[in-house]
Design a protein around this motif. Sequence first.
Motif, PDB file in Angstrom:
ATOM      1  N   ASN A   8       0.910  -1.223  -0.020  1.00 25.57           N
ATOM      2  CA  ASN A   8       0.031  -0.026  -0.149  1.00 25.57           C
ATOM      3  C   ASN A   8       0.979   1.493   0.122  1.00 25.57           C
ATOM      4  N   PRO A   9       0.640   2.073  -0.809  1.00 26.07           N
ATOM      5  CA  PRO A   9       1.617   3.413  -0.857  1.00 26.07           C
ATOM      6  C   PRO A   9       1.539   4.303   0.324  1.00 26.07           C
ATOM      7  N   LEU A  10       0.735   3.941   1.488  1.00 30.02           N
ATOM      8  CA  LEU A  10       0.671   4.556   2.709  1.00 30.02           C
ATOM      9  C   LEU A  10       1.906   4.001   3.420  1.00 30.02           C
ATOM     10  N   PHE A  11       2.379   2.826   3.203  1.00 28.33           N
ATOM     11  CA  PHE A  11       3.512   2.323   3.985  1.00 28.33           C
ATOM     12  C   PHE A  11       4.632   2.069   2.907  1.00 28.33           C
ATOM     13  N   LYS A  12       4.634   2.854   2.078  1.00 32.26           N
ATOM     14  CA  LYS A  12       6.053   2.776   1.000  1.00 32.26           C
ATOM     15  C   LYS A  12       7.257   3.196   1.996  1.00 32.26           C
ATOM     16  N   GLY A  13       8.215   2.333   1.609  1.00 30.53           N
ATOM     17  CA  GLY A  13       9.476   2.537   2.281  1.00 30.53           C
ATOM     18  C   GLY A  13       9.699   2.210   3.680  1.00 30.53           C
ATOM     19  N   THR A  14       8.722   1.547   4.150  1.00 26.86           N
ATOM     20  CA  THR A  14       8.479   1.050   5.571  1.00 26.86           C
ATOM     21  C   THR A  14       9.032  -0.602   5.421  1.00 26.86           C
ATOM     22  N   THR A  15       9.959  -1.012   6.135  1.00 29.59           N
ATOM     23  CA  THR A  15      10.308  -2.554   6.480  1.00 29.59           C
ATOM     24  C   THR A  15       9.364  -3.229   6.919  1.00 29.59           C
ATOM     25  N   PRO A  16       9.143  -4.744   6.898  1.00 30.26           N
ATOM     26  CA  PRO A  16       8.296  -5.269   7.558  1.00 30.26           C
ATOM     27  C   PRO A  16       8.684  -5.367   9.060  1.00 30.26           C
ATOM     28  N   GLU A  17       9.725  -5.340   9.564  1.00 32.34           N
ATOM     29  CA  GLU A  17      10.089  -5.157  11.030  1.00 32.34           C
ATOM     30  C   GLU A  17       9.446  -3.929  11.469  1.00 32.34           C
ATOM     31  N   GLU A  18       9.601  -2.696  10.844  1.00 35.10           N
ATOM     32  CA  GLU A  18       9.124  -1.498  11.427  1.00 35.10           C
ATOM     33  C   GLU A  18       7.603  -1.622  11.507  1.00 35.10           C
TER      34      GLU A  18
END
Length: 221
Positions: A8-18
Amino acid sequence: MISILLKNPLFKGTTPEELTNNFEGINYHIKNFKKGDILAFQGDPCNRLIILLKGSVRGEMIDYSGKLIKIEDIGAPRALAPLFLFGTENKYPVEVTANEEVDALFIPKESVLLLFQRNKLFLENYLNTSANYAKTLSDKLFFLSFKSIKQKLASYILRLSASAGNKIIMDRSQQEMADYFGVSRPSLARELAHMQDEGLISVDRKHITILNPEKLKKLIQ
């Protein structure tokens, strides 16, 4: 759920762990809907963020005569009306109906605010997504301001030509265009044929060549 949200574009750049850490202790729930079920009614308070995890829905606006006007189809993993979660008149602008079986993630407004605090990138993505959504609504209202189908088509084609020149490829099918303009597909097809007969454009499926740009511009002036 995490693997879907990462698309989802809302979570772009976020890692699974984060993202997993961000959702620790967050209040949310997942709800299943069958085809034809209503996820949100037009005018309902928009007090939670809804993200599709599976399936697709359609947004329809009810006019004063009771007629449903289709606005758009939305598929997983997009969010529904993120722009309307905040503000004094935060109500759903459309009725949202499941096109098929749908799984949707519901995050209360308070939890969204907590996610903003935990993840600044999520906040930035949310603001960008809301701005893009506002631009889409602005474009929709612009096209609806034209009374005739010919005017709507002329404006749409000229907008595409601003970056592509006189040879353009339509970015929507005729049915999608008809839904976007709030008209029937046969009416749209007839108007395209009339514009071709008048020497304004040449149509080859999704490929359109502008033959008389000045006359097209006069249609919307």
